[in-house]
Design a protein around this motif. Structure first.
Motif, PDB file in Angstrom:
ATOM      1  N   ILE A   1       0.841  -1.199   0.000  1.00 41.13           N
ATOM      2  CA  ILE A   1       0.000   0.000   0.000  1.00 41.13           C
ATOM      3  C   ILE A   1       0.879   1.254   0.000  1.00 41.13           C
ATOM      4  CG2 ILE A   1      -1.717   1.338   1.298  1.00 41.13           C
ATOM      5  CD1 ILE A   1      -2.854  -1.114  -0.156  1.00 41.13           C
TER       6      ILE A   1
ATOM      7  N   ASP B   1       3.645   5.539  -5.836  1.00 39.11           N
ATOM      8  CA  ASP B   1       3.590   5.423  -7.298  1.00 39.11           C
ATOM      9  C   ASP B   1       2.505   6.312  -7.901  1.00 39.11           C
ATOM     10  OD1 ASP B   1       5.645   3.609  -7.244  1.00 39.11           O
ATOM     11  OD2 ASP B   1       4.404   1.854  -7.704  1.00 39.11           O
ATOM     12  N   ASN B   2       1.427   6.539  -7.158  1.00 35.88           N
ATOM     13  CA  ASN B   2       0.312   7.347  -7.656  1.00 35.88           C
ATOM     14  C   ASN B   2       0.366   8.798  -7.189  1.00 35.88           C
ATOM     15  OD1 ASN B   2      -1.661   5.576  -9.213  1.00 35.88           O
ATOM     16  ND2 ASN B   2      -1.135   4.312  -7.445  1.00 35.88           N
TER      17      ASN B   2
ATOM     18  N   GLU C   1       3.849   1.551  -1.313  1.00 39.80           N
ATOM     19  CA  GLU C   1       4.396   1.676  -2.666  1.00 39.80           C
ATOM     20  C   GLU C   1       3.323   2.160  -3.641  1.00 39.80           C
ATOM     21  OE1 GLU C   1       6.469  -1.197  -5.979  1.00 39.80           O
ATOM     22  OE2 GLU C   1       6.881  -1.582  -3.865  1.00 39.80           O
ATOM     23  N   TRP C   2       2.104   1.648  -3.508  1.00 39.88           N
ATOM     24  CA  TRP C   2       0.999   2.083  -4.367  1.00 39.88           C
ATOM     25  C   TRP C   2       0.754   3.588  -4.186  1.00 39.88           C
ATOM     26  CZ3 TRP C   2      -3.725   4.123  -2.818  1.00 39.88           C
ATOM     27  CH2 TRP C   2      -4.664   4.313  -3.846  1.00 39.88           C
ATOM     28  N   CYS C   3       0.749   4.045  -2.937  1.00 38.52           N
ATOM     29  CA  CYS C   3       0.547   5.474  -2.660  1.00 38.52           C
ATOM     30  C   CYS C   3       1.611   6.321  -3.338  1.00 38.52           C
ATOM     31  CB  CYS C   3       0.564   5.747  -1.151  1.00 38.52           C
ATOM     32  SG  CYS C   3      -0.901   5.212  -0.267  1.00 38.52           S
TER      33      CYS C   3
END
Length: 163
Positions: free
Chosen positions: A14, A20-21, A16-18
């Motif tokens: 999560i 990346d976006n 990393e997802w944050c």
């Protein structure tokens, strides 16, 4: 050999997802005696920490704890949060992320102790997906129809509940 929990892996994913976006990752923590956080910012035994690259120095999220340095009121502090104390990791901009069961770790506890019973574990934060590395019998038998109904109720962006 004891099996490693999935919780720290989901936390890192999560985070990393944050990043990346372009979102700001936040960490919601249930504060116990083992956690080292600035107590003046703790409310109702909980604290929310900005763990973005710009807000932290030396962020390390391993299987046991999250550690980093951050400034609070202009003063640099060393932060230590056991993985078991993490309630959620989410993006501050839209609230998307993941909530977890909290098995509060106290400073004098040992790893050999049994985990808290399911009834004693705190409830996940609403609006975030709840994740347990040990699914209960109730979770294992929940039908897919219930998930579809709960997804249709809200028009706002939200996470699907993973069971």
């Amino acid at each position: 050999m004891q099996e490693i929990s999935t919780k720290p892996y989901f936390m890192r994913a999560i985070y990393e997802w944050c990043t990346d976006n372009g979102f700001t990752p936040y960490l919601a923590v249930k504060v116990g005696s083992a956690a080292r956080v600035p107590m003046e910012f703790v409310r109702n035994g909980e604290i929310v920490l900005n763990i973005s690259f710009g807000a932290t120095s030396g962020l390390k999220m391993d299987n046991d704890a999250v550690t980093f340095k951050a400034r609070f009121g202009g003063v640099s502090r060393d932060i230590y949060v056991p993985v078991e104390n993490v309630m959620a990791v989410y993006a501050s901009e839209n609230g998307q992320g993941m909530a977890f069961e909290v098995e509060l770790i106290e400073a004098d506890e040992t790893e050999a102790e049994a985990p808290a019973p399911v009834e004693a574990v705190s409830k996940p934060v609403l609006g975030l997906a709840a994740v347990s590395s040990k699914p209960s019998l109730v979770e294992a038998t929940a039908s897919g129809d219930e998930q579809k109904k709960s997804e249709k109720k809200s028009e706002k962006p939200s996470l699907k509940i993973i069971k």
